[in-house]
Design an enzyme around this catalytic site. Structure first.
Site, PDB file in Angstrom:
ATOM      1  N   ASN A 139      53.944  22.342  19.049  1.00 55.35           N
ATOM      2  CA  ASN A 139      54.525  21.358  19.970  1.00 55.35           C
ATOM      3  C   ASN A 139      53.539  20.236  20.252  1.00 55.35           C
ATOM      4  OD1 ASN A 139      57.240  21.791  20.889  1.00 55.35           O
ATOM      5  ND2 ASN A 139      56.576  23.717  21.826  1.00 55.35           N
ATOM      6  N   GLU A 177      66.010  18.317  22.662  1.00 58.46           N
ATOM      7  CA  GLU A 177      64.643  18.093  22.167  1.00 58.46           C
ATOM      8  C   GLU A 177      64.549  16.771  21.420  1.00 58.46           C
ATOM      9  OE1 GLU A 177      61.621  19.107  21.968  1.00 58.46           O
ATOM     10  OE2 GLU A 177      61.463  21.203  22.529  1.00 58.46           O
ATOM     11  N   ASP A 215      54.978  21.421  26.216  1.00 58.49           N
ATOM     12  CA  ASP A 215      55.990  21.248  25.169  1.00 58.49           C
ATOM     13  C   ASP A 215      55.813  19.841  24.583  1.00 58.49           C
ATOM     14  OD1 ASP A 215      58.174  21.536  23.493  1.00 58.49           O
ATOM     15  OD2 ASP A 215      59.459  22.436  24.989  1.00 58.49           O
TER      16      ASP A 215
HETATM   17  C1  BGC Z   1      60.865  25.392  21.359  1.00 62.92           C
HETATM   18  C2  BGC Z   1      61.510  26.398  22.254  1.00 62.92           C
HETATM   19  C3  BGC Z   1      60.466  27.013  23.164  1.00 62.92           C
HETATM   20  C4  BGC Z   1      59.755  25.904  23.913  1.00 62.92           C
HETATM   21  C5  BGC Z   1      58.654  26.376  24.820  1.00 62.92           C
HETATM   22  C6  BGC Z   1      60.182  24.356  22.190  1.00 62.92           C
HETATM   23  O1  BGC Z   1      59.557  23.417  21.390  1.00 62.92           O
HETATM   24  O2  BGC Z   1      61.789  24.786  20.492  1.00 62.92           O
HETATM   25  O3  BGC Z   1      62.165  27.370  21.505  1.00 62.92           O
HETATM   26  O4  BGC Z   1      61.044  27.918  24.046  1.00 62.92           O
HETATM   27  O5  BGC Z   1      59.209  24.966  23.007  1.00 62.92           O
HETATM   28  O6  BGC Z   1      57.625  26.994  24.141  1.00 62.92           O
HETATM   29 CA    CA Z   2      59.261  21.110  21.613  1.00 67.05          CA
END
Ligand code: BGC
Ligand code: CA
Length: 295
Positions: free
Chosen positions: A151, A18, A203
């Site tokens: 996100n 990430e 995301d």
């Molecule tokens: C999170 C994950 C999650 C994904 C999709 C990410 O930002 O850290 O844990 O599964 O987003 O929602």
């Molecule tokens: Ca993320």
């Protein structure tokens, strides 16, 4: 869908890659493996593999500072001085964290004025108990609540809009943004994946210098490019289901880097997608915006 644009930049078995962030100053890409508490640092031009710094807890995201990185660990935000780990200073506790549990920090980024924005993720990934925060002058304030998985934070190049997504809603919102005060106006639904018949959930994202929003579709095996007016422009396929976030990097900011995850793959999935968990890259024509540094 455009196939074959992405190549493996660094082959890795990350659990939850990430938060890729490019430092133009040091020509270094930083990113994290949230679940394992790792921060990676990589200079693509060096020809060397990335360095890895291990924290003792999950780390949701990183941002650039003058002499190091800001890291949003599960339990709080710390400033890490270069060489990483030589000095760690706690700037703020995570108000949603309780000894060993609670909602950890997730997606975050620095705004064009040097404020650090970061959201949390509901521990059960199902109840809207998470929130969005802003760190200014050492003080963490809650800006939005009733979020499940924060996100997609990004800012338009004209600084007029703050983008944010609560992943399970499959919508990307935008808020009128006042860059001088850091104030957000009323939310408006900017992109609804249902209307575009796109798979997965929104995301992490990054905006290019034309104002296009490039978003990773977790569970959707692709990176999508939306125009500033919310129109779908392009989809680029990845050879794994769960891309997590994008960043523009390289000397001319014309390389798009993507982190990916393996956390939701079982043995069959891992066999089917052997490159999952790696860092990918693809050349693009429109450069990204330089990532601001936390004030
Ligand atoms: C999170 C994950 C999650 C994904 C999709 C990410 O930002 O850290 O844990 O599964 O987003 O929602
Ligand atoms: Ca993320």
């Amino acid at each position: 869908m455009v196939e074959g644009g992405f190549e493996v930049a660094v082959r890795l078995p990350m659990s939850l890659g990430e938060s890729p962030v490019w430092s133009a100053q040091s020509q270094t890409l930083y990113w994290v493996d949230i679940n394992r508490g790792h921060i990676y640092a990589w200079q693509p031009a060096s020809g060397e593999p990335p360095d890895r710094f291990d924290l003792e807890e999950q780390v949701g995201c990183v941002a650039l500072c003058e002499d190091g990185l800001l890291a949003a660990l599960a339990s709080g935000i710390e400033r890490l001085t270069f060489p990483l780990g030589s000095r760690r200073v706690r700037l703020a506790d995570n108000p949603e964290w309780r000894a060993g549990g609670g909602n950890r920090f997730n997606d975050g980024r620095c705004d064009p004025s040097g404020r650090f924005w970061v959201g949390t993720l509901a521990a059960d990934e199902a109840t809207p108990s998470a929130a969005l925060y802003c760190l200014t002058d050492g003080e963490l304030t809650q800006r939005r609540s009733a979020i499940t998985i924060a996100n997609g934070l990004a800012f338009s190049p004209d600084r007029q809009w703050l983008y944010h997504a609560d992943s399970p809603t499959r919508r990307i919102m935008r808020y009128p943004f006042d860059v001088s005060t850091g104030t957000m106006g009323d939310a408006e639904v900017w992109v609804d994946l249902d209307r575009h018949d796109l798979p997965g959930v929104p995301d992490g994202a990054a905006v290019d210098s034309d104002g296009n929003y490039w978003c990773a579709l977790y569970g959707g095996s692709q990176i999508v490019k939306f125009a500033a007016d919310g129109r779908w422009l392009e989809s680029h396929a990845l050879p794994c289901p769960d891309p997590t976030m994008v960043a523009f990097g390289g000397a001319d900011l014309r390389t798009l880097y993507v982190t990916t995850a393996t956390q939701h793959l079982d043995d069959t999935g891992l066999e089917r997608y052997p490159l999952a968990g790696s860092l990918f890259s693809m050349p693009v024509t429109t450069p990204g915006l330089p990532e601001p540094v936390v004030a």
